[in-house]
Design an enzyme around this catalytic site. Sequence first.
Site, PDB file in Angstrom:
ATOM      1  N   ARG A  92       0.834  -1.202   0.000  1.00  0.00           N
ATOM      2  CA  ARG A  92       0.000   0.000   0.000  1.00  0.00           C
ATOM      3  C   ARG A  92       0.872   1.257   0.000  1.00  0.00           C
ATOM      4  O   ARG A  92       0.538   2.271  -0.608  1.00  0.00           O
ATOM      5  CB  ARG A  92      -0.902   0.004   1.226  1.00  0.00           C
ATOM      6  CG  ARG A  92      -1.948  -1.078   1.206  1.00  0.00           C
ATOM      7  CD  ARG A  92      -2.915  -0.902   2.341  1.00  0.00           C
ATOM      8  NE  ARG A  92      -3.941  -1.926   2.326  1.00  0.00           N
ATOM      9  CZ  ARG A  92      -3.878  -3.052   3.024  1.00  0.00           C
ATOM     10  NH1 ARG A  92      -2.855  -3.308   3.784  1.00  0.00           N
ATOM     11  NH2 ARG A  92      -4.872  -3.926   2.968  1.00  0.00           N
ATOM     12  N   ASP A 152     -10.211  -4.032   8.391  1.00  0.00           N
ATOM     13  CA  ASP A 152      -9.402  -5.079   9.035  1.00  0.00           C
ATOM     14  C   ASP A 152     -10.113  -5.577  10.301  1.00  0.00           C
ATOM     15  O   ASP A 152     -10.103  -6.778  10.601  1.00  0.00           O
ATOM     16  CB  ASP A 152      -8.025  -4.526   9.413  1.00  0.00           C
ATOM     17  CG  ASP A 152      -7.441  -3.685   8.288  1.00  0.00           C
ATOM     18  OD1 ASP A 152      -6.437  -4.073   7.697  1.00  0.00           O
ATOM     19  OD2 ASP A 152      -8.025  -2.622   7.981  1.00  0.00           O
ATOM     20  N   ARG A 155     -12.815  -7.836   9.273  1.00  0.00           N
ATOM     21  CA  ARG A 155     -12.258  -9.137   8.852  1.00  0.00           C
ATOM     22  C   ARG A 155     -11.912  -9.991  10.070  1.00  0.00           C
ATOM     23  O   ARG A 155     -12.209 -11.189  10.099  1.00  0.00           O
ATOM     24  CB  ARG A 155     -11.000  -8.919   8.010  1.00  0.00           C
ATOM     25  CG  ARG A 155     -11.297  -8.450   6.604  1.00  0.00           C
ATOM     26  CD  ARG A 155     -10.034  -8.093   5.838  1.00  0.00           C
ATOM     27  NE  ARG A 155     -10.365  -7.822   4.440  1.00  0.00           N
ATOM     28  CZ  ARG A 155      -9.676  -7.011   3.656  1.00  0.00           C
ATOM     29  NH1 ARG A 155      -8.599  -6.385   4.104  1.00  0.00           N
ATOM     30  NH2 ARG A 155     -10.045  -6.822   2.410  1.00  0.00           N
ATOM     31  N   HIS A 179      -3.337   0.826   8.502  1.00  0.00           N
ATOM     32  CA  HIS A 179      -4.091  -0.092   7.640  1.00  0.00           C
ATOM     33  C   HIS A 179      -3.049  -0.690   6.704  1.00  0.00           C
ATOM     34  O   HIS A 179      -2.770  -0.157   5.636  1.00  0.00           O
ATOM     35  CB  HIS A 179      -5.161   0.670   6.860  1.00  0.00           C
ATOM     36  CG  HIS A 179      -5.820  -0.159   5.782  1.00  0.00           C
ATOM     37  ND1 HIS A 179      -6.463  -1.334   6.028  1.00  0.00           N
ATOM     38  CD2 HIS A 179      -5.918   0.042   4.446  1.00  0.00           C
ATOM     39  CE1 HIS A 179      -6.934  -1.826   4.901  1.00  0.00           C
ATOM     40  NE2 HIS A 179      -6.606  -1.016   3.922  1.00  0.00           N
TER      41      HIS A 179
HETATM   42  N1  LIG Z   1      -9.253   1.684   2.808  1.00  0.00           N
HETATM   43  C1  LIG Z   1      -9.474   0.427   2.479  1.00  0.00           C
HETATM   44  O1  LIG Z   1      -9.739  -0.418   3.362  1.00  0.00           O
HETATM   45  C2  LIG Z   1      -9.420   0.040   1.031  1.00  0.00           C
HETATM   46  C3  LIG Z   1      -9.894  -1.197   0.576  1.00  0.00           C
HETATM   47  C4  LIG Z   1      -9.812  -1.481  -0.782  1.00  0.00           C
HETATM   48  C5  LIG Z   1      -9.248  -0.559  -1.657  1.00  0.00           C
HETATM   49  N2  LIG Z   1      -8.801   0.630  -1.172  1.00  0.00           N
HETATM   50  C6  LIG Z   1      -8.191   1.660  -2.038  1.00  0.00           C
HETATM   51  O2  LIG Z   1      -9.202   2.402  -2.695  1.00  0.00           O
HETATM   52  C7  LIG Z   1      -8.629   3.029  -3.849  1.00  0.00           C
HETATM   53  C8  LIG Z   1      -9.550   2.822  -5.038  1.00  0.00           C
HETATM   54  O3  LIG Z   1      -9.553   1.446  -5.410  1.00  0.00           O
HETATM   55  P1  LIG Z   1     -10.429   0.962  -6.663  1.00  0.00           P
HETATM   56  O4  LIG Z   1     -10.349  -0.526  -6.688  1.00  0.00           O
HETATM   57  O5  LIG Z   1     -11.761   1.611  -6.642  1.00  0.00           O
HETATM   58  O6  LIG Z   1      -9.568   1.590  -7.866  1.00  0.00           O
HETATM   59  P2  LIG Z   1     -10.106   1.892  -9.332  1.00  0.00           P
HETATM   60  O7  LIG Z   1      -8.884   2.026 -10.176  1.00  0.00           O
HETATM   61  O8  LIG Z   1     -11.171   0.932  -9.717  1.00  0.00           O
HETATM   62  O9  LIG Z   1     -10.797   3.327  -9.188  1.00  0.00           O
HETATM   63  C9  LIG Z   1     -10.098   4.497  -8.930  1.00  0.00           C
HETATM   64  C10 LIG Z   1     -10.877   5.626  -9.575  1.00  0.00           C
HETATM   65  O10 LIG Z   1     -10.272   6.873  -9.211  1.00  0.00           O
HETATM   66  C11 LIG Z   1     -10.359   7.720 -10.345  1.00  0.00           C
HETATM   67  N3  LIG Z   1      -9.378   8.808 -10.213  1.00  0.00           N
HETATM   68  C12 LIG Z   1      -8.034   8.715 -10.255  1.00  0.00           C
HETATM   69  N4  LIG Z   1      -7.489   9.931 -10.092  1.00  0.00           N
HETATM   70  C13 LIG Z   1      -8.519  10.806  -9.918  1.00  0.00           C
HETATM   71  C14 LIG Z   1      -8.599  12.204  -9.700  1.00  0.00           C
HETATM   72  N5  LIG Z   1      -7.505  12.957  -9.613  1.00  0.00           N
HETATM   73  N6  LIG Z   1      -9.819  12.757  -9.575  1.00  0.00           N
HETATM   74  C15 LIG Z   1     -10.947  11.996  -9.656  1.00  0.00           C
HETATM   75  N7  LIG Z   1     -10.933  10.672  -9.869  1.00  0.00           N
HETATM   76  C16 LIG Z   1      -9.732  10.082  -9.994  1.00  0.00           C
HETATM   77  C17 LIG Z   1     -10.101   6.812 -11.524  1.00  0.00           C
HETATM   78  O11 LIG Z   1     -10.564   7.369 -12.745  1.00  0.00           O
HETATM   79  C18 LIG Z   1     -10.902   5.555 -11.104  1.00  0.00           C
HETATM   80  O12 LIG Z   1     -12.238   5.606 -11.571  1.00  0.00           O
HETATM   81  C19 LIG Z   1      -7.238   2.388  -4.006  1.00  0.00           C
HETATM   82  O13 LIG Z   1      -6.269   3.277  -3.491  1.00  0.00           O
HETATM   83  C20 LIG Z   1      -7.315   1.141  -3.159  1.00  0.00           C
HETATM   84  O14 LIG Z   1      -6.047   0.725  -2.697  1.00  0.00           O
HETATM   85  C21 LIG Z   1      -8.894   0.949   0.135  1.00  0.00           C
END
Ligand SMILES: NC(=O)c1ccc[n+]([C@@H]2O[C@H](COP(=O)([O-])OP(=O)(O)OC[C@H]3O[C@@H](n4cnc5c(N)ncnc54)[C@H](O)[C@@H]3O)[C@@H](O)[C@H]2O)c1
Length: 316
Positions: A92, A152, A155, A179
């Site tokens: 991450r 987490d 989970r 995280h």
């Molecule tokens: N916090 C958690 O527990 C957790 C869990 C799972 C995933 N995540 C994180 O969530 C994030 C998103 O994951 P995802 O699977 O949806 O990714 P994804 O690639 O499917 O979606 C990301 C989106 O962000 C958009 N984007 C990128 N830059 C942008 C900007 N400057 N302005 C507006 N939109 C923008 C992209 O166009 C895309 O639609 C990742 O960083 C992932 O690691 C966090």
Amino acid sequence: MNDRQALNIVGLVGTGMVGASFAYALMQNGIANELVLIDKDAERAEGEMMDLNHGLPFVRPMRIIVGDYSDLVDADVVVICAGANQRPGQTRLELLQINAGVFRDIVPRITAVNQDAIIVVATNPVDILTQISAEIVGIDRCHVLGSGTVLDTARLRYMLSQHYGVDSHSVHAYIVGEHGDSELALWSLANIAGVRLPDFVGGNGQGYDPAALDRLFNQTKNAAYEIIQRKRATYYAIGLGLVAIVEAVLRNQHTVMTVSSPLVGQYGVSGISISMPAIVGRRGVEEVINLPISESEMAAFQSSAQTLKDRLAEVR
Ligand SMILES: NC(=O)c1ccc[n+]([C@@H]2O[C@H](COP(=O)([O-])OP(=O)(O)OC[C@H]3O[C@@H](n4cnc5c(N)ncnc54)[C@H](O)[C@@H]3O)[C@@H](O)[C@H]2O)c1
């Protein structure tokens, strides 16, 4: 109070897998009157809007639109799921450089139109992006929180529920810290029905087995890697977790959750956002709870905070 102030308005920046899963879960939850979708890929946001809107006859009425930042003017909560995703084998923290830039662009655009919205960060590395966002908004305002170890913790509760043969709602156990790789379980406080784990015997006869608990913790910690290997991303459970956070804010629930928030001396930590059980309500993080954790948990928590601070220093 004008008509729009009486509504529950939620903004969503980033309509990828996590954002869309959150939107889908929020729509079924029924708490929001309006959801504004924003993504730099406007077509993707539009496609999600169309798909979600076609489900409206099956749920409670709400308005789902694609907008730009000016449409966040009346938002009560803005959830940010925008940014690059974790690739197989990538940690991450490796996402940091890219996503720090994305947040330094997005957060000022939100605050330019709305300084009162609670901002909920989901993008990874979530703790560092929460800290960067909170520093832009103002640390003392408690308006920014990250999903942190909410997922987490869920989970771990699920895995313990399977292990002991009880409903996960009856399992009280927290994952705290980063995280990510340096997170820890607060085993000293974990309990089921008020009974600490060394004394608890499950409905299935399962008694205390420290090696098994260690295994469950490692499965919790590595769950994202395991899921990403199989289906490239994780999104359903975090989508539900984000709805739980948004609901706690909109309903002013004072719910205890392991969200990430900027610490200012609690547990001997300051200058970084990190997860500890905190009370979440309409004003965001109302209080980080002062728990009587063990000495070894305190040391592991402080070391997790230091890991995050070192990473944050790399993008100062
Ligand atoms: N916090 C958690 O527990 C957790 C869990 C799972 C995933 N995540 C994180 O969530 C994030 C998103 O994951 P995802 O699977 O949806 O990714 P994804 O690639 O499917 O979606 C990301 C989106 O962000 C958009 N984007 C990128 N830059 C942008 C900007 N400057 N302005 C507006 N939109 C923008 C992209 O166009 C895309 O639609 C990742 O960083 C992932 O690691 C966090």
